[in-house]
Design a protein around this motif. Sequence first.
Motif, short mmCIF file in Angstrom:
data_model
loop_
_atom_site.label_atom_id
_atom_site.label_comp_id
_atom_site.label_asym_id
_atom_site.label_seq_id
_atom_site.Cartn_x
_atom_site.Cartn_y
_atom_site.Cartn_z
N GLN A 35 0.79 -1.23 0.00
CA GLN A 35 0.00 0.00 0.00
C GLN A 35 0.83 1.28 0.00
OE1 GLN A 35 -3.02 -1.32 3.32
NE2 GLN A 35 -3.83 0.49 2.29
N ILE A 57 0.73 6.76 -1.08
CA ILE A 57 -0.14 5.94 -0.24
C ILE A 57 -1.35 5.50 -1.05
CG2 ILE A 57 -1.43 5.84 1.93
CD1 ILE A 57 0.25 8.40 2.74
N THR A 59 -4.89 3.94 -1.29
CA THR A 59 -6.06 3.68 -0.45
C THR A 59 -7.19 3.13 -1.33
OG1 THR A 59 -7.33 5.74 -0.64
CG2 THR A 59 -5.38 5.79 0.77
N THR A 149 -9.07 10.49 7.46
CA THR A 149 -9.08 9.17 6.83
C THR A 149 -9.50 9.29 5.38
OG1 THR A 149 -9.62 8.09 8.93
CG2 THR A 149 -10.08 6.85 6.93
N GLU A 153 -7.91 4.63 5.23
CA GLU A 153 -6.52 4.74 5.66
C GLU A 153 -6.35 6.00 6.51
OE1 GLU A 153 -2.88 3.35 6.32
OE2 GLU A 153 -4.22 2.34 4.90
N LEU A 173 1.37 7.03 9.53
CA LEU A 173 0.37 6.07 9.07
C LEU A 173 0.22 5.01 10.16
CD1 LEU A 173 1.58 5.66 5.37
CD2 LEU A 173 -0.03 7.33 6.30
N ASN A 175 -1.88 2.54 10.79
CA ASN A 175 -2.13 1.15 10.40
C ASN A 175 -0.86 0.47 9.91
OD1 ASN A 175 -4.79 1.47 11.03
ND2 ASN A 175 -5.54 1.49 8.93
N GLN A 176 0.02 1.25 9.30
CA GLN A 176 1.25 0.72 8.71
C GLN A 176 2.45 0.84 9.65
OE1 GLN A 176 0.57 -0.46 5.70
NE2 GLN A 176 -1.42 0.54 5.48
#
Length: 249
Positions: A35, A57, A59, A149, A153, A173, A175-176
């Motif tokens: 991603q 990024i 998404t 968001t 993301e 980020l 989530n990452q």
Amino acid sequence: MRTLLAFSLSLFFYYNLQAQVTQKPKLTVTPLNDQVFVHITYNLYLGTPVPSNGLIIKTKDGVVLVDTGWDTDTNTDNTRDLLQWVADNLHQPVRLCIVTHAHEDRVGGIRELHNAGIRVISTPLTARKSVKLGYESPEGILPNDTTFTIGQEPIRCYFPGEGHTSDNIVVWLPNQKILHGGCLIKSVAAFGMGNLADANLNAWAATIQNVMNQFGNARIVVPGHDDWGDTKSLEHTLTLLKKHKAGQK
């Protein structure tokens, strides 16, 4: 006649070699995962190509860029190549670009993005400074700490304090577990502090400590230039600051 021919040939080879030496490399893109990608564009400093890192990024609702390519207001070929890469490889529209401070390696390609109908956002201070430097203005709408968001993301934009510039922000980020530190953070491959024209050397160390407190669990930290990796680059930045201050005494 033979001497003149030899002289002409030597001039030809000299200038041809010079042109090759000073030619900057083309855009490269390196995936961090499926991603997130690092876009690397180059510009010349004293005849030597220097890389500049930004993020791509991916998404579910399009692509977000962190920083433009390293361009000038009169030459935006790096950002043009960046948009072409996204179109050819990700097959998604670019929804947004976040500019992390008002230097040409971050905001230089804004005209190319605006021409493509892409929204560019920054803090109010970065927007004002961009205009003073002769660039088109990003939308100065980012508070000092905000998370939004896009395509499921979450993206956090955070101003940790002054350092490389008075307006430098980082992009996180969650989530990452990827942190784009921009030019505030020095790569472990760096031997010096780089461009200090707009720096606040007195505040920089405390600012890095703020980043470490907020994002010490980062898996990957991407500095503004050169190699990236884990949080060792944060500690390395503090080490370089100490060495620089010691050298000034």
